[in-house]
Design an enzyme around this catalytic site. Sequence first.
Site, PDB file in Angstrom:
ATOM      1  N   GLU A  98      56.448  48.543  35.095  1.00 56.27           N
ATOM      2  CA  GLU A  98      58.075  48.208  35.624  1.00 56.27           C
ATOM      3  C   GLU A  98      59.069  49.353  35.148  1.00 56.27           C
ATOM      4  O   GLU A  98      58.867  49.011  33.739  1.00 56.27           O
ATOM      5  CB  GLU A  98      58.217  46.723  35.483  1.00 56.27           C
ATOM      6  CG  GLU A  98      59.718  46.487  35.895  1.00 56.27           C
ATOM      7  CD  GLU A  98      60.100  45.045  35.631  1.00 56.27           C
ATOM      8  OE1 GLU A  98      61.284  44.737  35.669  1.00 56.27           O
ATOM      9  OE2 GLU A  98      59.250  44.166  35.186  1.00 56.27           O
ATOM     10  N   LYS A 140      46.928  27.760  32.736  1.00 57.62           N
ATOM     11  CA  LYS A 140      46.856  28.706  34.009  1.00 57.62           C
ATOM     12  C   LYS A 140      47.532  28.052  35.167  1.00 57.62           C
ATOM     13  O   LYS A 140      47.750  28.523  36.353  1.00 57.62           O
ATOM     14  CB  LYS A 140      45.815  29.488  34.329  1.00 57.62           C
ATOM     15  CG  LYS A 140      45.032  30.221  33.326  1.00 57.62           C
ATOM     16  CD  LYS A 140      43.852  30.771  33.557  1.00 57.62           C
ATOM     17  CE  LYS A 140      43.152  31.412  32.295  1.00 57.62           C
ATOM     18  NZ  LYS A 140      41.957  31.965  32.464  1.00 57.62           N
TER      19      LYS A 140
END
Length: 406
Positions: free
Chosen positions: A101, A230
Amino acid sequence: MSDSTREALLARVRDGDLRLHELEDHTDAETAAAVRRQVVESRSGADLDAVGDYGFDAAAAAPNIDNMIGGVAVPLGVAGPVAVDGGAFAGDRYLPLATTEGALVASVNRGCSVVDAAGGATARVTKSGMTRAPVFRVADVAEAEALVEWVRANEPSLREAAEATTSHGTLLGVTPYVVGNNVYFRFRFDTKDAMGMNMVTIATRAACAVVEDATDATLVALSGNLCSDKKPAAINAVEGRGRSVTADVEIPREVVEDRLHTTPEAIAEINTRKNHVGAAKAGSLGFNAHVANVVAAMFLATGQDEAQVVEGANAITTAETTADGDLYVSVSLASLEVGTVGGGTKLPTQAAGLDVLGVRGGGDPPGTNADALAEAIAVGALAGELSLLAALGSRHLASAHEALGR
């Protein structure tokens, strides 16, 4: 291995005589990966030469990957150095961030420079414990109550069985939850410097065997999702999972104005209206700007389980103007699941990331290196939050991305 042998293996795979995951039974790990690349290239038409150029030993990576065909390289940058006063992590350190990014590392680096100009950040792990929550089936709620009472009375026996499976883990406690004829027990362990998910799963299985042997309850699943692993979960926001860690800093008004081109009041207001009110309206479990950005980048750089970024984003950012007109900012991550031993931490580039922080391997005393890693990530998140809030306050967010061409 010779080209002829490799071609013979490739032919066997293509003919269906040999499956991809069986290649290591007939050759070394490097050759197995090369044969798989050829199979995938022929089926997909992809060019996998770049994937085959990796910097680790294929055999050593076997515990971390199945059906290996190569490796994926992610650009690695550093932010800082930044001064940290932590319970386990202290000094001036660079923070490694692996990301694709654009502008992320630059943004965190700007935040680090402002934190440094303010005298550094403070960070502390406030709670620690990896969880696993099996679900049992009972006949009715009366039997559920009896099971809960039995577990409470026999926790020492469960602890003995669980801890017999590991030389490092310690059972800290068991919390029961009853839903009709379902009984969940949330086991919480101190896993020292390991992230510990596998450790606590094996230990909990041993404890569950004791429960089944001594009661009429039936184990339905070793994980009943109250762990919760998760997945976004309020229980992790409230009770914590892995490390609960907070970092904060007080920044003089002149530093905010000179370095961030905004004011303490503007940052505090944006934080309230964006991170708190906006997140509440959205039904978010995370009340922050982009903590997941730093968590993900530092997870990749240090060999953590990247799927657990879900819980790592479970964070609250606060910002307020002090009585003296300065800016106080904090980031509290409720469920940061990290380790400095085991898993991906053994791979060479990830081990190097841990070395940059000075936290590779087991700590002395045990657990301190994982605490230090958690504090380092919290400080990185603090720097990232500060930089983004300031960019919004100065209305430079879009222009900064335009200027960097990203």
